[in-house]
Design a protein around this motif. Sequence first.
Motif, PDB file in Angstrom:
ATOM      1  N   ILE A  24      16.542  63.063  -4.277  1.00 11.91           N
ATOM      2  CA  ILE A  24      16.117  64.350  -3.720  1.00 11.91           C
ATOM      3  C   ILE A  24      15.727  65.314  -4.842  1.00 11.91           C
ATOM      4  O   ILE A  24      14.709  66.009  -4.772  1.00 11.91           O
ATOM      5  N   GLY A  25      16.533  65.364  -5.899  1.00 13.52           N
ATOM      6  CA  GLY A  25      16.241  66.263  -7.016  1.00 13.52           C
ATOM      7  C   GLY A  25      14.948  65.920  -7.727  1.00 13.52           C
ATOM      8  O   GLY A  25      14.144  66.803  -8.048  1.00 13.52           O
ATOM      9  N   VAL A  26      14.719  64.636  -7.973  1.00 11.81           N
ATOM     10  CA  VAL A  26      13.502  64.213  -8.673  1.00 11.81           C
ATOM     11  C   VAL A  26      12.271  64.462  -7.803  1.00 11.81           C
ATOM     12  O   VAL A  26      11.267  64.997  -8.279  1.00 11.81           O
ATOM     13  N   VAL A  27      12.344  64.102  -6.529  1.00  7.56           N
ATOM     14  CA  VAL A  27      11.203  64.290  -5.636  1.00  7.56           C
ATOM     15  C   VAL A  27      10.878  65.778  -5.477  1.00  7.56           C
ATOM     16  O   VAL A  27       9.715  66.176  -5.536  1.00  7.56           O
ATOM     17  N   SER A  28      11.894  66.602  -5.303  1.00  7.20           N
ATOM     18  CA  SER A  28      11.619  68.031  -5.147  1.00  7.20           C
ATOM     19  C   SER A  28      11.116  68.640  -6.452  1.00  7.20           C
ATOM     20  O   SER A  28      10.334  69.586  -6.432  1.00  7.20           O
ATOM     21  N   GLY A  29      11.535  68.089  -7.586  1.00 13.65           N
ATOM     22  CA  GLY A  29      11.020  68.561  -8.865  1.00 13.65           C
ATOM     23  C   GLY A  29       9.543  68.270  -9.047  1.00 13.65           C
ATOM     24  O   GLY A  29       8.798  69.085  -9.597  1.00 13.65           O
ATOM     25  N   PHE A  30       9.096  67.121  -8.560  1.00 13.92           N
ATOM     26  CA  PHE A  30       7.678  66.773  -8.659  1.00 13.92           C
ATOM     27  C   PHE A  30       6.826  67.512  -7.630  1.00 13.92           C
ATOM     28  O   PHE A  30       5.674  67.831  -7.887  1.00 13.92           O
ATOM     29  N   ASN A  31       7.400  67.769  -6.457  1.00  9.28           N
ATOM     30  CA  ASN A  31       6.623  68.380  -5.380  1.00  9.28           C
ATOM     31  C   ASN A  31       6.586  69.899  -5.420  1.00  9.28           C
ATOM     32  O   ASN A  31       5.783  70.500  -4.730  1.00  9.28           O
ATOM     33  N   PRO A  33       5.624  73.113  -7.262  1.00  8.21           N
ATOM     34  CA  PRO A  33       4.850  73.579  -8.419  1.00  8.21           C
ATOM     35  C   PRO A  33       5.401  74.862  -9.037  1.00  8.21           C
ATOM     36  O   PRO A  33       4.992  75.245 -10.126  1.00  8.21           O
ATOM     37  N   LEU A  34       6.341  75.516  -8.351  1.00  5.85           N
ATOM     38  CA  LEU A  34       6.887  76.768  -8.863  1.00  5.85           C
ATOM     39  C   LEU A  34       7.826  76.504 -10.041  1.00  5.85           C
ATOM     40  O   LEU A  34       8.469  75.453 -10.109  1.00  5.85           O
ATOM     41  N   PRO A  35       7.945  77.464 -10.965  1.00  2.77           N
ATOM     42  CA  PRO A  35       8.900  77.293 -12.067  1.00  2.77           C
ATOM     43  C   PRO A  35      10.343  77.315 -11.535  1.00  2.77           C
ATOM     44  O   PRO A  35      10.603  77.845 -10.453  1.00  2.77           O
ATOM     45  N   MET A  36      11.239  76.754 -12.299  1.00  2.00           N
ATOM     46  CA  MET A  36      12.630  76.674 -11.868  1.00  2.00           C
ATOM     47  C   MET A  36      13.258  78.068 -11.825  1.00  2.00           C
ATOM     48  O   MET A  36      13.080  78.850 -12.738  1.00  2.00           O
ATOM     49  N   ASN A  37      13.996  78.342 -10.749  1.00  6.23           N
ATOM     50  CA  ASN A  37      14.753  79.577 -10.651  1.00  6.23           C
ATOM     51  C   ASN A  37      16.237  79.244 -10.802  1.00  6.23           C
ATOM     52  O   ASN A  37      16.603  78.095 -11.035  1.00  6.23           O
ATOM     53  N   TRP A  38      17.089  80.240 -10.646  1.00  5.92           N
ATOM     54  CA  TRP A  38      18.516  79.996 -10.877  1.00  5.92           C
ATOM     55  C   TRP A  38      19.090  79.003  -9.871  1.00  5.92           C
ATOM     56  O   TRP A  38      19.964  78.201 -10.214  1.00  5.92           O
ATOM     57  N   GLU A  39      18.612  79.011  -8.614  1.00  7.17           N
ATOM     58  CA  GLU A  39      19.129  78.079  -7.616  1.00  7.17           C
ATOM     59  C   GLU A  39      18.791  76.632  -7.968  1.00  7.17           C
ATOM     60  O   GLU A  39      19.626  75.745  -7.841  1.00  7.17           O
ATOM     61  N   SER A  40      17.567  76.390  -8.411  1.00  5.81           N
ATOM     62  CA  SER A  40      17.181  75.017  -8.753  1.00  5.81           C
ATOM     63  C   SER A  40      17.884  74.543 -10.017  1.00  5.81           C
ATOM     64  O   SER A  40      18.210  73.357 -10.141  1.00  5.81           O
ATOM     65  N   ILE A  41      18.148  75.440 -10.947  1.00  3.44           N
ATOM     66  CA  ILE A  41      18.886  75.058 -12.163  1.00  3.44           C
ATOM     67  C   ILE A  41      20.321  74.679 -11.814  1.00  3.44           C
ATOM     68  O   ILE A  41      20.832  73.650 -12.274  1.00  3.44           O
ATOM     69  N   VAL A  42      20.972  75.500 -10.978  1.00  2.00           N
ATOM     70  CA  VAL A  42      22.351  75.194 -10.571  1.00  2.00           C
ATOM     71  C   VAL A  42      22.397  73.887  -9.806  1.00  2.00           C
ATOM     72  O   VAL A  42      23.270  73.040 -10.040  1.00  2.00           O
TER      73      VAL A  42
END
Length: 120
Positions: A24-31, A33-42
């Motif tokens: 899930i993390g890898v697929v959502s990272g590829f899909n 296009p927005l830069p990472m925010n604090w929620e995605s980093i956590v």
Amino acid sequence: MMQKYYKWIARISGSIFALFWLFIGVVSGFNDPLPMNWESIVMALLIGVSAVGVIIAWFRERLGGILLVIIGIAHSTFALISSGHNHLFAMMISGFPFLIVGVLFLLSSRKPKEKEQELD
């Protein structure tokens, strides 16, 4: 005797959950296009530590079990904070599986009583 079953149930289910979250993390990272925010980093940190916790638990059940219980609580807390609605469902989907796997690893790490050892 039951510790052997707890160990293998925890190993298999923990590996499945960790692989699912990594996917899930890898697929959502590829899909996304927005830069990472604090929620995605956590979330990325929680997913990574969960996978490491499962790997550690394969070799050291007690240490990995403690780590997975902590990570399960952290996943649930993060889901509670970041989910817009259905907080309980979000907590159960993200943290509950790691909490259960951690408890199973802790149960498998317990030393059997002498009476149970004689029966084996």
